[in-house]
Design a protein around this motif. Structure first.
Motif, PDB file in Angstrom:
ATOM      1  N   GLN A  53       0.802  -1.221   0.000  1.00 62.06           N
ATOM      2  CA  GLN A  53       0.000   0.000   0.000  1.00 62.06           C
ATOM      3  C   GLN A  53       0.838   1.275   0.000  1.00 62.06           C
ATOM      4  O   GLN A  53       0.351   2.314  -0.422  1.00 62.06           O
ATOM      5  CB  GLN A  53      -0.917   0.026   1.228  1.00 62.06           C
ATOM      6  CG  GLN A  53      -1.918  -1.117   1.292  1.00 62.06           C
ATOM      7  CD  GLN A  53      -2.788  -1.007   2.530  1.00 62.06           C
ATOM      8  OE1 GLN A  53      -3.151   0.078   2.965  1.00 62.06           O
ATOM      9  NE2 GLN A  53      -3.129  -2.146   3.108  1.00 62.06           N
ATOM     10  N   ARG A  54       2.067   1.189   0.489  1.00 68.29           N
ATOM     11  CA  ARG A  54       2.854   2.408   0.627  1.00 68.29           C
ATOM     12  C   ARG A  54       4.237   2.249   0.027  1.00 68.29           C
ATOM     13  O   ARG A  54       4.932   1.264   0.270  1.00 68.29           O
ATOM     14  CB  ARG A  54       2.994   2.791   2.110  1.00 68.29           C
ATOM     15  CG  ARG A  54       1.694   3.267   2.745  1.00 68.29           C
ATOM     16  CD  ARG A  54       1.894   3.673   4.186  1.00 68.29           C
ATOM     17  NE  ARG A  54       0.636   4.134   4.761  1.00 68.29           N
ATOM     18  CZ  ARG A  54       0.483   4.484   6.040  1.00 68.29           C
ATOM     19  NH1 ARG A  54       1.509   4.434   6.861  1.00 68.29           N
ATOM     20  NH2 ARG A  54      -0.707   4.877   6.475  1.00 68.29           N
ATOM     21  N   SER A 102       5.756   7.267  -3.040  1.00 63.77           N
ATOM     22  CA  SER A 102       4.684   8.165  -3.474  1.00 63.77           C
ATOM     23  C   SER A 102       3.728   8.518  -2.331  1.00 63.77           C
ATOM     24  O   SER A 102       2.971   9.486  -2.429  1.00 63.77           O
ATOM     25  CB  SER A 102       3.885   7.528  -4.618  1.00 63.77           C
ATOM     26  OG  SER A 102       3.234   6.343  -4.180  1.00 63.77           O
ATOM     27  N   PHE A 103       3.768   7.754  -1.249  1.00 60.89           N
ATOM     28  CA  PHE A 103       2.888   8.022  -0.112  1.00 60.89           C
ATOM     29  C   PHE A 103       3.092   9.430   0.432  1.00 60.89           C
ATOM     30  O   PHE A 103       2.137  10.098   0.850  1.00 60.89           O
ATOM     31  CB  PHE A 103       3.133   6.989   0.993  1.00 60.89           C
ATOM     32  CG  PHE A 103       2.369   7.247   2.251  1.00 60.89           C
ATOM     33  CD1 PHE A 103       1.008   6.962   2.328  1.00 60.89           C
ATOM     34  CD2 PHE A 103       2.991   7.786   3.374  1.00 60.89           C
ATOM     35  CE1 PHE A 103       0.283   7.200   3.497  1.00 60.89           C
ATOM     36  CE2 PHE A 103       2.280   8.024   4.539  1.00 60.89           C
ATOM     37  CZ  PHE A 103       0.922   7.730   4.600  1.00 60.89           C
ATOM     38  N   GLN A 137       3.562  12.082  -1.035  1.00 59.69           N
ATOM     39  CA  GLN A 137       2.967  13.100  -1.884  1.00 59.69           C
ATOM     40  C   GLN A 137       1.449  13.184  -1.720  1.00 59.69           C
ATOM     41  O   GLN A 137       0.806  14.043  -2.316  1.00 59.69           O
ATOM     42  CB  GLN A 137       3.304  12.831  -3.355  1.00 59.69           C
ATOM     43  CG  GLN A 137       4.790  12.672  -3.632  1.00 59.69           C
ATOM     44  CD  GLN A 137       5.579  13.908  -3.258  1.00 59.69           C
ATOM     45  OE1 GLN A 137       5.118  15.030  -3.461  1.00 59.69           O
ATOM     46  NE2 GLN A 137       6.765  13.706  -2.702  1.00 59.69           N
ATOM     47  N   ARG A 138       0.873  12.308  -0.930  1.00 62.40           N
ATOM     48  CA  ARG A 138      -0.583  12.305  -0.767  1.00 62.40           C
ATOM     49  C   ARG A 138      -1.070  13.542  -0.028  1.00 62.40           C
ATOM     50  O   ARG A 138      -0.357  14.151   0.759  1.00 62.40           O
ATOM     51  CB  ARG A 138      -1.022  11.053   0.000  1.00 62.40           C
ATOM     52  CG  ARG A 138      -0.799   9.750  -0.742  1.00 62.40           C
ATOM     53  CD  ARG A 138      -1.383   8.581   0.048  1.00 62.40           C
ATOM     54  NE  ARG A 138      -1.088   7.306  -0.578  1.00 62.40           N
ATOM     55  CZ  ARG A 138      -1.484   6.136  -0.091  1.00 62.40           C
ATOM     56  NH1 ARG A 138      -2.196   6.099   1.041  1.00 62.40           N
ATOM     57  NH2 ARG A 138      -1.172   5.008  -0.713  1.00 62.40           N
ATOM     58  N   LYS A 139      -2.304  13.886  -0.290  1.00 60.61           N
ATOM     59  CA  LYS A 139      -2.928  15.008   0.404  1.00 60.61           C
ATOM     60  C   LYS A 139      -3.580  14.523   1.695  1.00 60.61           C
ATOM     61  O   LYS A 139      -3.822  13.337   1.880  1.00 60.61           O
ATOM     62  CB  LYS A 139      -3.969  15.675  -0.496  1.00 60.61           C
ATOM     63  CG  LYS A 139      -3.374  16.303  -1.743  1.00 60.61           C
ATOM     64  CD  LYS A 139      -4.461  16.970  -2.580  1.00 60.61           C
ATOM     65  CE  LYS A 139      -3.878  17.623  -3.822  1.00 60.61           C
ATOM     66  NZ  LYS A 139      -4.908  18.287  -4.655  1.00 60.61           N
ATOM     67  N   ASP A 140      -3.842  15.479   2.573  1.00 61.70           N
ATOM     68  CA  ASP A 140      -4.553  15.220   3.827  1.00 61.70           C
ATOM     69  C   ASP A 140      -3.788  14.316   4.775  1.00 61.70           C
ATOM     70  O   ASP A 140      -4.395  13.644   5.623  1.00 61.70           O
ATOM     71  CB  ASP A 140      -5.943  14.627   3.556  1.00 61.70           C
ATOM     72  CG  ASP A 140      -6.809  15.550   2.704  1.00 61.70           C
ATOM     73  OD1 ASP A 140      -6.712  16.777   2.903  1.00 61.70           O
ATOM     74  OD2 ASP A 140      -7.544  15.036   1.839  1.00 61.70           O
ATOM     75  N   LEU A 141      -2.482  14.286   4.671  1.00 59.09           N
ATOM     76  CA  LEU A 141      -1.677  13.524   5.627  1.00 59.09           C
ATOM     77  C   LEU A 141      -1.581  14.303   6.938  1.00 59.09           C
ATOM     78  O   LEU A 141      -1.546  15.538   6.955  1.00 59.09           O
ATOM     79  CB  LEU A 141      -0.274  13.279   5.080  1.00 59.09           C
ATOM     80  CG  LEU A 141      -0.155  12.349   3.868  1.00 59.09           C
ATOM     81  CD1 LEU A 141       1.291  12.313   3.383  1.00 59.09           C
ATOM     82  CD2 LEU A 141      -0.637  10.944   4.210  1.00 59.09           C
ATOM     83  N   ASP A 152       0.536  10.266  10.400  1.00 59.55           N
ATOM     84  CA  ASP A 152       0.863   9.597   9.138  1.00 59.55           C
ATOM     85  C   ASP A 152       2.336   9.747   8.778  1.00 59.55           C
ATOM     86  O   ASP A 152       2.956   8.821   8.239  1.00 59.55           O
ATOM     87  CB  ASP A 152       0.012  10.180   8.002  1.00 59.55           C
ATOM     88  CG  ASP A 152      -1.464   9.950   8.214  1.00 59.55           C
ATOM     89  OD1 ASP A 152      -1.843   8.818   8.544  1.00 59.55           O
ATOM     90  OD2 ASP A 152      -2.248  10.912   8.055  1.00 59.55           O
TER      91      ASP A 152
END
Length: 265
Positions: free
Chosen positions: A122-123, A126-127, A129-133, A180
């Motif tokens: 899952q990670r 690129s993790f 770069q995710r939003k809402d972390l 996160d």
């Protein structure tokens, strides 16, 4: 009567000589920044260096003062408690806060990066770069990707950044899933390599910031950079500083430590 007078003069002479030899107290500010200093650790580099300094000379007696990270500027101000701070970057707000500060030679070259927890399949990189972390940082720290803002309310509301008082607290919250991503520096990561949970960490391969750590001194408080260099240089020449740094897996002369854990998801 003459004997008493001679005895008094002798005692006075000894007293004056002792007074003239009394070491001047120099107070060193330190805040949670392991392995350099942490109130949660029994050993740290600043404490070891202070012990070596006090053992190597008698002109000064160096004392450590634990201060909150956000209060380090006040601590070194003309009215503050301390004369200097070790292993600090002059780019972390000092030019704006205390332009009179003198900076010593580079002692450590370091870097900061994002760290998360692995989740198989899952990670990957690129993790980050995710939003809402949900991010975890340290109170009073200057983060370049946040414009070096230190206001806790602003960072919480606009950037979803939670600020704690210690890296250990942030690591616990990360491993427990309450954060996160945390911001952490390579010199501390290298201390954690033997922890049983270290392989659970997903470490971003690219640092978001690099820095050079030096000694910062406020010369207006009666202890100048040249005074500091006079007591530090013998420790460098005799290899004592090298030994102290190597205890914490840090090299001399300064260069970046390499963090290359397996990051497979």
């Amino acid at each position: 009567m003459r004997y008493l007078a001679i005895l008094f003069i002798a005692i006075l002479t000894v007293s004056l000589a002792s007074t003239s030899r009394a070491a001047e107290t120099i107070r060193i500010a330190a805040y949670d920044f392991p392995p350099y200093f942490s109130a949660y650790d029994t050993e740290h580099l600043v404490g070891d260096l202070i012990t070596a300094l006090n053992a190597s000379q008698s002109d000064y007696h160096f004392e450590l003062h634990d201060v909150p990270s956000k209060a380090r500027f006040k601590a070194l101000s003309d009215a503050g408690c301390c004369h200097m701070i070790l292993f600090e970057s002059p780019t972390w707000g000092w030019g704006e806060q205390l332009p009179q500060i003198e900076k010593g030679r580079v002692l450590v070259s370091g870097a900061e990066r994002f760290v998360a927890v692995k989740k198989k399949g899952q990670r990957d990189a690129s993790f980050f770069q995710r939003k809402d972390l949900r991010f975890g940082g340290l109170t009073g720290y200057h983060y370049p990707f946040l414009g070096n803002r230190t206001d806790a309310d602003l960072l919480e509301e606009n950037f979803n950044v939670y600020l704690s008082l210690s890296h250990k607290a942030n690591l616990r919250m990360l491993l427990n899933g309450r954060l996160d991503v945390i911001m952490i520096h390579d010199e501390y990561l290298i201390q954690l390599r033997d922890q049983p949970w270290f392989d659970r960490l997903l470490v971003n391969s690219e640092p978001y910031g690099e820095y050079e750590l030096r000694t910062l001194v406020n010369p207006e408080k009666g202890f100048a950079l040249q005074d500091w260099q006079r007591v530090l240089d013998p420790l460098i020449e005799q290899g004592i500083l090298t030994q102290l740094l190597s205890k914490y897996k840090l090299p001399w002369p300064p260069k970046r430590v390499r963090i290359a854990p397996p990051n497979e998801s």
